[in-house]
Design a protein around this motif. Sequence first.
Motif, PDB file in Angstrom:
ATOM      1  N   UNK A   4      45.940 -19.608   7.359  1.00  0.00           N
ATOM      2  CA  UNK A   4      44.336 -19.554   6.681  1.00  0.00           C
ATOM      3  C   UNK A   4      43.812 -18.990   7.091  1.00  0.00           C
ATOM      4  N   UNK A   5      43.496 -17.933   6.050  1.00  0.00           N
ATOM      5  CA  UNK A   5      42.651 -16.655   5.941  1.00  0.00           C
ATOM      6  C   UNK A   5      40.715 -16.986   6.300  1.00  0.00           C
ATOM      7  N   UNK A   6      40.487 -16.522   6.771  1.00  0.00           N
ATOM      8  CA  UNK A   6      38.980 -16.100   6.928  1.00  0.00           C
ATOM      9  C   UNK A   6      38.710 -14.587   6.805  1.00  0.00           C
TER      10      UNK A   6
ATOM     11  N   UNK B  55      30.263 -19.452  13.058  1.00  0.00           N
ATOM     12  CA  UNK B  55      32.026 -20.509  12.818  1.00  0.00           C
ATOM     13  C   UNK B  55      32.458 -19.199  12.787  1.00  0.00           C
ATOM     14  N   UNK B  56      32.188 -18.500  12.032  1.00  0.00           N
ATOM     15  CA  UNK B  56      33.851 -16.820  12.218  1.00  0.00           C
ATOM     16  C   UNK B  56      33.596 -16.555  13.703  1.00  0.00           C
ATOM     17  N   UNK B  57      32.389 -16.468  13.863  1.00  0.00           N
ATOM     18  CA  UNK B  57      32.276 -14.980  15.044  1.00  0.00           C
ATOM     19  C   UNK B  57      33.315 -15.955  16.163  1.00  0.00           C
ATOM     20  N   UNK B  58      33.859 -17.005  16.491  1.00  0.00           N
ATOM     21  CA  UNK B  58      34.363 -18.216  17.141  1.00  0.00           C
ATOM     22  C   UNK B  58      35.866 -17.744  16.928  1.00  0.00           C
ATOM     23  N   UNK B  59      36.424 -17.203  15.278  1.00  0.00           N
ATOM     24  CA  UNK B  59      37.429 -17.546  15.163  1.00  0.00           C
ATOM     25  C   UNK B  59      37.887 -15.818  15.171  1.00  0.00           C
ATOM     26  N   UNK B  60      37.076 -15.153  15.017  1.00  0.00           N
ATOM     27  CA  UNK B  60      37.499 -13.331  15.731  1.00  0.00           C
ATOM     28  C   UNK B  60      37.503 -13.053  16.906  1.00  0.00           C
ATOM     29  N   UNK B  61      36.795 -14.132  17.577  1.00  0.00           N
ATOM     30  CA  UNK B  61      37.730 -13.403  18.943  1.00  0.00           C
ATOM     31  C   UNK B  61      38.435 -14.165  19.288  1.00  0.00           C
ATOM     32  N   UNK B  62      38.926 -15.287  18.900  1.00  0.00           N
ATOM     33  CA  UNK B  62      39.613 -16.141  18.848  1.00  0.00           C
ATOM     34  C   UNK B  62      41.131 -15.562  18.864  1.00  0.00           C
ATOM     35  N   UNK B  63      40.884 -14.432  17.338  1.00  0.00           N
ATOM     36  CA  UNK B  63      41.955 -13.911  17.228  1.00  0.00           C
ATOM     37  C   UNK B  63      42.339 -12.534  17.472  1.00  0.00           C
ATOM     38  N   UNK B  64      40.799 -12.067  18.499  1.00  0.00           N
ATOM     39  CA  UNK B  64      41.631 -10.586  19.001  1.00  0.00           C
ATOM     40  C   UNK B  64      41.613 -11.075  20.087  1.00  0.00           C
ATOM     41  N   UNK B  65      41.473 -12.051  20.657  1.00  0.00           N
ATOM     42  CA  UNK B  65      41.655 -12.430  22.077  1.00  0.00           C
ATOM     43  C   UNK B  65      43.385 -12.786  22.262  1.00  0.00           C
TER      44      UNK B  65
END
Length: 103
Positions: A7-9, A82-92
């Motif tokens: 999945x790419x965002x 939604x992107x910010x939630x995904x970005x935050x999870x990915x960075x963490x």
Amino acid sequence: MAEEDLWCYDELDAAQWSLRHVEQREQDDVFMAAASLSETLHARDTGGFEAVRDYMGFYGVSPEAPLDFPPEFAVEEITADEFELIWSAARAARESGWGVRPL
């Protein structure tokens, strides 16, 4: 070797450049990338090739050209929240070392 389902965002600018890019492997939810174009360019400008290599080893690779999606790709828009939630999870996940691939 089987192809991975990813999945790419991407957060895109008006010219379709990916400002921030996330790749999530579907089979195990590993975040393969959480990379930022501005951070990649900063690494290049301040530390050269070695800094970019280190950045990409830690955060993954972001697209190096504007994105042009072929018709067979299923592209869906998501909200900025939604992107910010995904970005935050990915960075963490990347920063904790979970799912980080070696160089």
